[in-house]
Design an enzyme around this catalytic site. Structure first.
Site, mmCIF file in Angstrom:
data_model
loop_
_atom_site.group_PDB
_atom_site.id
_atom_site.type_symbol
_atom_site.label_atom_id
_atom_site.label_comp_id
_atom_site.label_asym_id
_atom_site.label_seq_id
_atom_site.Cartn_x
_atom_site.Cartn_y
_atom_site.Cartn_z
ATOM 1 N N SER A 124 0.838 -1.200 0.000
ATOM 2 C CA SER A 124 0.000 0.000 0.000
ATOM 3 C C SER A 124 0.875 1.252 0.000
ATOM 4 O O SER A 124 1.990 1.236 0.545
ATOM 5 C CB SER A 124 -0.859 -0.018 1.268
ATOM 6 O OG SER A 124 -1.414 1.248 1.517
ATOM 7 N N TYR A 148 -1.529 -1.346 10.882
ATOM 8 C CA TYR A 148 -1.837 -1.864 9.539
ATOM 9 C C TYR A 148 -0.660 -1.606 8.595
ATOM 10 O O TYR A 148 -0.161 -2.514 7.924
ATOM 11 C CB TYR A 148 -3.120 -1.224 8.986
ATOM 12 C CG TYR A 148 -3.264 -1.401 7.489
ATOM 13 C CD1 TYR A 148 -3.563 -2.646 6.947
ATOM 14 C CD2 TYR A 148 -3.066 -0.327 6.612
ATOM 15 C CE1 TYR A 148 -3.661 -2.822 5.569
ATOM 16 C CE2 TYR A 148 -3.164 -0.489 5.247
ATOM 17 C CZ TYR A 148 -3.463 -1.736 4.728
ATOM 18 O OH TYR A 148 -3.559 -1.895 3.356
ATOM 19 N N LYS A 152 2.342 -4.117 6.512
ATOM 20 C CA LYS A 152 2.757 -4.062 5.093
ATOM 21 C C LYS A 152 4.266 -3.905 4.987
ATOM 22 O O LYS A 152 4.915 -4.578 4.183
ATOM 23 C CB LYS A 152 2.052 -2.896 4.378
ATOM 24 C CG LYS A 152 0.550 -3.072 4.235
ATOM 25 C CD LYS A 152 0.208 -4.256 3.359
ATOM 26 C CE LYS A 152 -1.283 -4.538 3.297
ATOM 27 N NZ LYS A 152 -1.599 -5.859 2.760
HETATM 28 P P1 NAD Z 1 -10.893 -6.862 1.359
HETATM 29 O O1 NAD Z 1 -11.066 -6.857 2.824
HETATM 30 O O2 NAD Z 1 -12.052 -6.504 0.513
HETATM 31 O O3 NAD Z 1 -10.321 -8.272 0.866
HETATM 32 C C1 NAD Z 1 -9.441 -9.043 1.635
HETATM 33 C C2 NAD Z 1 -9.972 -10.458 1.626
HETATM 34 O O4 NAD Z 1 -9.089 -11.282 2.382
HETATM 35 C C3 NAD Z 1 -11.358 -10.580 2.265
HETATM 36 O O5 NAD Z 1 -12.207 -11.290 1.393
HETATM 37 C C4 NAD Z 1 -11.121 -11.342 3.560
HETATM 38 O O6 NAD Z 1 -12.219 -12.157 3.891
HETATM 39 C C5 NAD Z 1 -9.871 -12.129 3.217
HETATM 40 N N1 NAD Z 1 -8.991 -12.471 4.342
HETATM 41 C C6 NAD Z 1 -8.459 -11.645 5.278
HETATM 42 N N2 NAD Z 1 -7.650 -12.337 6.099
HETATM 43 C C7 NAD Z 1 -7.667 -13.631 5.670
HETATM 44 C C8 NAD Z 1 -7.035 -14.817 6.099
HETATM 45 N N3 NAD Z 1 -6.199 -14.828 7.137
HETATM 46 N N4 NAD Z 1 -7.292 -15.958 5.422
HETATM 47 C C9 NAD Z 1 -8.137 -15.968 4.369
HETATM 48 N N5 NAD Z 1 -8.758 -14.875 3.920
HETATM 49 C C10 NAD Z 1 -8.523 -13.715 4.555
HETATM 50 O O7 NAD Z 1 -9.657 -5.882 1.039
HETATM 51 P P2 NAD Z 1 -9.172 -5.335 -0.356
HETATM 52 O O8 NAD Z 1 -9.506 -3.898 -0.423
HETATM 53 O O9 NAD Z 1 -9.590 -6.243 -1.449
HETATM 54 O O10 NAD Z 1 -7.604 -5.430 -0.130
HETATM 55 C C11 NAD Z 1 -6.836 -6.542 -0.598
HETATM 56 C C12 NAD Z 1 -5.399 -6.336 -0.169
HETATM 57 O O11 NAD Z 1 -4.915 -5.101 -0.684
HETATM 58 C C13 NAD Z 1 -5.217 -6.259 1.352
HETATM 59 O O12 NAD Z 1 -4.013 -6.911 1.684
HETATM 60 C C14 NAD Z 1 -5.119 -4.781 1.619
HETATM 61 O O13 NAD Z 1 -4.366 -4.502 2.772
HETATM 62 C C15 NAD Z 1 -4.406 -4.297 0.369
HETATM 63 N N6 NAD Z 1 -4.664 -2.877 0.075
HETATM 64 C C16 NAD Z 1 -5.942 -2.426 -0.076
HETATM 65 C C17 NAD Z 1 -6.187 -1.084 -0.348
HETATM 66 C C18 NAD Z 1 -7.587 -0.564 -0.505
HETATM 67 O O14 NAD Z 1 -7.761 0.654 -0.506
HETATM 68 N N7 NAD Z 1 -8.596 -1.374 -0.674
HETATM 69 C C19 NAD Z 1 -5.115 -0.189 -0.474
HETATM 70 C C20 NAD Z 1 -3.813 -0.680 -0.324
HETATM 71 C C21 NAD Z 1 -3.601 -2.033 -0.062
HETATM 72 C C1 UD1 Z 2 -6.833 5.203 3.947
HETATM 73 C C2 UD1 Z 2 -5.832 4.688 4.940
HETATM 74 C C3 UD1 Z 2 -4.675 4.057 4.192
HETATM 75 C C4 UD1 Z 2 -5.188 2.976 3.245
HETATM 76 C C5 UD1 Z 2 -6.232 3.612 2.315
HETATM 77 C C6 UD1 Z 2 -6.840 2.631 1.385
HETATM 78 C C7 UD1 Z 2 -6.122 6.130 6.909
HETATM 79 C C8 UD1 Z 2 -5.502 7.202 7.756
HETATM 80 N N1 UD1 Z 2 -5.414 5.776 5.807
HETATM 81 O O1 UD1 Z 2 -6.179 6.139 3.129
HETATM 82 O O2 UD1 Z 2 -3.745 3.517 5.090
HETATM 83 O O3 UD1 Z 2 -4.117 2.442 2.483
HETATM 84 O O4 UD1 Z 2 -7.276 4.177 3.119
HETATM 85 O O5 UD1 Z 2 -7.655 1.728 2.069
HETATM 86 O O6 UD1 Z 2 -7.176 5.620 7.210
HETATM 87 N N2 UD1 Z 2 -12.177 11.788 3.914
HETATM 88 C C9 UD1 Z 2 -13.149 12.690 4.317
HETATM 89 N N3 UD1 Z 2 -14.277 12.192 4.892
HETATM 90 C C10 UD1 Z 2 -14.499 10.854 5.079
HETATM 91 C C11 UD1 Z 2 -13.501 9.953 4.665
HETATM 92 C C12 UD1 Z 2 -12.343 10.452 4.093
HETATM 93 O O7 UD1 Z 2 -12.992 13.897 4.152
HETATM 94 O O8 UD1 Z 2 -15.543 10.482 5.625
HETATM 95 C C13 UD1 Z 2 -10.955 12.299 3.229
HETATM 96 C C14 UD1 Z 2 -9.657 11.978 3.946
HETATM 97 O O9 UD1 Z 2 -9.331 12.983 4.861
HETATM 98 C C15 UD1 Z 2 -8.685 11.910 2.757
HETATM 99 C C16 UD1 Z 2 -9.549 11.390 1.605
HETATM 100 O O10 UD1 Z 2 -10.899 11.673 1.981
HETATM 101 O O11 UD1 Z 2 -8.221 13.195 2.419
HETATM 102 C C17 UD1 Z 2 -9.397 9.902 1.334
HETATM 103 O O12 UD1 Z 2 -9.620 9.185 2.553
HETATM 104 P P1 UD1 Z 2 -9.729 7.591 2.609
HETATM 105 O O13 UD1 Z 2 -10.659 7.106 1.568
HETATM 106 O O14 UD1 Z 2 -10.005 7.194 4.025
HETATM 107 O O15 UD1 Z 2 -8.272 7.093 2.165
HETATM 108 P P2 UD1 Z 2 -6.845 7.497 2.777
HETATM 109 O O16 UD1 Z 2 -6.945 8.270 4.014
HETATM 110 O O17 UD1 Z 2 -6.046 8.057 1.654
#
Ligand code: NAD
Ligand code: UD1
Length: 332
Positions: A124, A148, A152
């Protein structure tokens, strides 16, 4: 060719499973459904017209992962499984360390046993902490501000050590910026239960009337309109980035790090305005205090992934807003 997708029922994993199937790979999903539902498997099959093998269980369960590897000839693993809520990780750090790190160690041990040494890991942009220079390049300093993010960063370190010890591994670490949107079919997407932490799910709950008003966390940042700026990337673009990364891993790429972002930052107000225009809905908002831990601006330099993999984002903010809303309306 069989590809194991951990966390494949989740938001990013499910979209990537679709891209994998469309690219002709055979997909095996393992997911314990702690943050997803099994219906996703049917939706993936419906979208692609192809079959998916599903194992319900925990990636921390050695016997299960061993069983999967003994039943299939897995060429590579896309490792999405993990817990991802920043706030929850602060209140339950041990849960996050146990789940995210144990699952990865377990997976790597079984992969070693079966001589499957190809993996793409979901990292991330959170590993860049509060960036000192923008746009962010892959060699920027790394730091985290919450458990979290620490999981990573630790996993990135574990993967690097595994590669150092044995250069036969091919490990690609993808650092995602802010994924938004849903598959164009509206059959898979993101719709968390309860009060969302992230911006787009919150906007949608306000647009559908489930929540009364969007709180915008601060308008006094050093950004063009004072609200936070992020690099929002369409989930389909993000999923396709994994296919490019996988292709390179399968050719034997060693250890690689790529930013998956568009390179363009949008403010909270720009996102709200675009969402309202594209979907013809109102999203009432109020400005409140900054959210602790938030940074002013964060966007990628995606030039390395373009040069090395030929990947760049194709879809824009309007596509993200339209597809995100379409999914929620369709599944309501
Ligand atoms: P998500 O929660 O929608 O998907 C993760 C999936 O993993 C879920 O279906 C959950 O049930 C499963 N899971 C969690 N722990 C498990 C375990 N121990 N064994 C088996 N299944 C398990 O999340 P996502 O948004 O799809 O994210 C996927 C990956 O990308 C994660 O590692 C997350 O940290 C990373 N990531 C996500 C974002 C984002 O904004 N969504 C941003 C940066 C990184
Ligand atoms: C968040 C996580 C980050 C993670 C990413 C994707 C935090 C501090 N960071 O990032 O670690 O990788 O999600 O899952 O939680 N905002 C509002 N009102 C809201 C929600 C958000 O104004 O109700 C603003 C935030 O201040 C930010 C932007 O929207 O400026 C995006 O926020 P968000 O979607 O939570 O993502 P990140 O904070 O970038």
């Amino acid at each position: 060719m069989e590809i194991l997708v951990t966390g494949g029922c989740g938001y990013i994993g499910s979209h990537t499973a679709v891209s994998l199937l469309e690219a002709g790979y055979d997909v095996i999903i393992v997911d314990n459904l702690c943050n997803s539902k099994m219906d996703v498997i049917d939706s993936i099959k419906k979208i692609t017209g192809k079959d998916v093998k599903f194992y319900k269980g925990n990636v921390c369960d050695y016997a299960l992962i061993n069983k999967i590897f003994s039943h299939h000839k897995i060429a590579a693993v896309l490792h999405f499984a993990g817990l991802k809520a920043v706030g929850e990780s602060v209140s339950k750090p041990l849960l996050y360390y146990r789940n995210n790190i144990d699952s990865t160690l377990n997976l790597l041990e079984v992969m070693t046993k079966y001589n499957c040494k190809n993996i793409v890991f979901s990292s991330s942009a959170t590993v860049y902490g509060s960036p000192q220079t923008l746009p962010i390049k892959e060699d920027a300093p790394l730091t985290t501000t919450n458990p979290y993010g620490s999981t990573k960063l630790y996993i990135e370190g574990i993967l690097k050590d595994v590669y150092t010890a044995d250069n036969d591994w091919n490990i690609t670490i993808l650092r995602y910026f802010n994924p938004l949107g849903a598959h164009k079919s509206g059959l898979i997407g993101e719709n968390p239960n309860g009060i969302p932490n992230n911006l787009m799910p919150y906007i949608i709950k306000v647009a559908t009337g489930e929540l009364p008003i969007l709180n915008i966390f601060g308008n006094d940042y050093d950004t063009p309109d004072g609200t936070g700026v992020r690099d929002y990337i369409h989930i389909t673009d993000l999923a396709n980035g994994h296919i490019k990364a996988l292709e390179e891993v399968l050719k034997g790429s060693g250890l690689k790090y790529y930013n998956l972002g568009t390179g363009k930052g949008y403010s909270v107000l720009e996102l709200v305005k675009t969402f309202e225009q594209v979907n013809n809905v109102k999203v009432p908002y109020q400005i409140v205090d900054r959210r602790p831990g938030d940074i002013a601006a964060c966007y990628a330099d995606p030039s390395s992934v373009y040069q090395c993999l030929g990947w760049k984002a194709e879809l824009n903010l309007e596509d993200m807003c339209r597809d995100a809303y379409n999914y929620v309306i369709k599944t309501k």
